[in-house]
Write an enzyme that holds these catalytic residues in place. Sequence first.
Site, PDB file in Angstrom:
ATOM      1  CG  MET A  45      46.190  55.452  46.187  1.00 36.40           C
ATOM      2  SD  MET A  45      45.554  56.955  45.314  1.00 36.40           S
ATOM      3  CE  MET A  45      45.029  56.287  43.631  1.00 36.40           C
ATOM      4  CG  ASP A  98      45.442  53.798  51.730  1.00 34.51           C
ATOM      5  OD1 ASP A  98      45.142  54.558  50.420  1.00 34.51           O
ATOM      6  OD2 ASP A  98      45.485  52.704  51.787  1.00 34.51           O
ATOM      7  CG  ASN A 142      46.981  48.342  49.076  1.00 34.37           C
ATOM      8  OD1 ASN A 142      47.651  48.718  49.493  1.00 34.37           O
ATOM      9  ND2 ASN A 142      45.642  48.717  49.333  1.00 34.37           N
ATOM     10  CG  ASN A 194      33.866  45.000  44.750  1.00 30.77           C
ATOM     11  OD1 ASN A 194      33.049  45.128  43.932  1.00 30.77           O
ATOM     12  ND2 ASN A 194      34.455  45.931  45.387  1.00 30.77           N
ATOM     13  CB  THR A 249      36.430  39.423  46.036  1.00 33.56           C
ATOM     14  OG1 THR A 249      36.320  40.866  45.374  1.00 33.56           O
ATOM     15  CG2 THR A 249      37.685  38.948  45.427  1.00 33.56           C
ATOM     16  N   GLY A 280      33.198  39.436  49.706  1.00 25.33           N
ATOM     17  CA  GLY A 280      33.261  39.612  51.048  1.00 25.33           C
ATOM     18  C   GLY A 280      32.915  38.814  51.951  1.00 25.33           C
ATOM     19  CB  SER A 301      40.345  49.764  54.098  1.00 24.50           C
ATOM     20  OG  SER A 301      39.776  50.120  55.180  1.00 24.50           O
ATOM     21  CG  ASP A 354      43.579  46.069  46.864  1.00 24.05           C
ATOM     22  OD1 ASP A 354      42.964  46.084  45.749  1.00 24.05           O
ATOM     23  OD2 ASP A 354      43.449  47.231  47.610  1.00 24.05           O
TER      24      ASP A 354
HETATM   25  O1  RIB Z   1      41.593  49.098  47.894  1.00 22.74           O
HETATM   26  C1  RIB Z   1      42.063  49.692  48.799  1.00 22.74           C
HETATM   27  C2  RIB Z   1      42.820  50.703  48.230  1.00 22.74           C
HETATM   28  O2  RIB Z   1      41.896  51.600  47.418  1.00 22.74           O
HETATM   29  C3  RIB Z   1      43.398  51.865  49.443  1.00 22.74           C
HETATM   30  O3  RIB Z   1      44.587  51.461  49.610  1.00 22.74           O
HETATM   31  C4  RIB Z   1      43.431  53.090  48.658  1.00 22.74           C
HETATM   32  O4  RIB Z   1      44.571  53.678  48.601  1.00 22.74           O
HETATM   33  C5  RIB Z   1      42.495  52.805  47.275  1.00 22.74           C
HETATM   34  O5  RIB Z   1      43.434  52.812  46.440  1.00 22.74           O
END
Ligand code: RIB
Length: 306
Positions: free
Chosen positions: A10, A12, A42, A184, A220, A222, A248, A252
Amino acid sequence: MTIAVIGSNMVDLISYIERMPNKGETIEAPDFSLGCGGKGANQAVAAAKCGAKVMMMTKVGDDIFGPNTIKNLESFGIDTSLCSIVPNMSSGVAPIFVDPKSQNSILIIKGANKELKPQDIDAAEDKLKECELIILQLEISLDTVYHAIEFGRKHGIEVLLNPAPADPNLSLEKISSCAFFMPNESELATLTKMPVDTDEQVLAAGNKLIEAGIKNVIVTMGSRGSMLINKDGHNKILPYKVNAIDTSGAGDAFIGSFSKYYVEHHNILEAMKVASAFAALSVTRRGTQKSYPTIDELNAFIASQS
Ligand code: RIB
């Protein structure tokens, strides 16, 4: 020891906000950042930054973002020969909102990610069957995810499924051969329809998945750490205490780094410990991939904590 990520990418679009606007209201947000993201990409980047050999299968659109996404993966040494551009499609994009408490809300528009099909996996069989671990998420079609799991089973390759974003239609039967299932807490709650507010509840929900045949569930949580659940019992890895400014992409970060250390040593708890450190460092910086530390930063952080 190659890791194959079959999944999403994606762009972001991260807005750092004081609050969400109400209906019909326009408000100013203090800051914005554009970056490469997507759960699959990611995870691939996190594993590659830790030193893993990674190949990624993904689809981008034929817009201004597509070629840049592939170039970005290449810049981390990721094998992009299974990445392709889909004509007349937009790339996946993710508007992300990060609040002053560092918590994120994410919208995804899948775009070309939807075009990653089971046939793409079959067409790449010779290359994919050489890998040691397949990593999947749910930002591509469920049929493709199920096909990749079946591909892993057929070739004796372990599969790690990150069920994100949570999909209540996910078939437990079709994912039961996965070696690792890594949700999560909120994804675990959606999938099991069980509460996950306490460690005991997380354990009970995780055990429901173990009973369905999954080998290892890693949740997971946090700032609550992470928990491994399997038929031998459960173990909790405590979190590192850091000053979080943007969470964010932290899940990942955990999954990608975990994968690298797991394929290297096959020690699940040790891999979880390193992944906790990698993810902890990522939340101290803004962005998704952009926030991931280098291997030197990771090693220095771990040394400073012991
Ligand atoms: O887990 C975070 C990701 O979720 C972001 O990078 C976004 O693109 C979504 O896919």
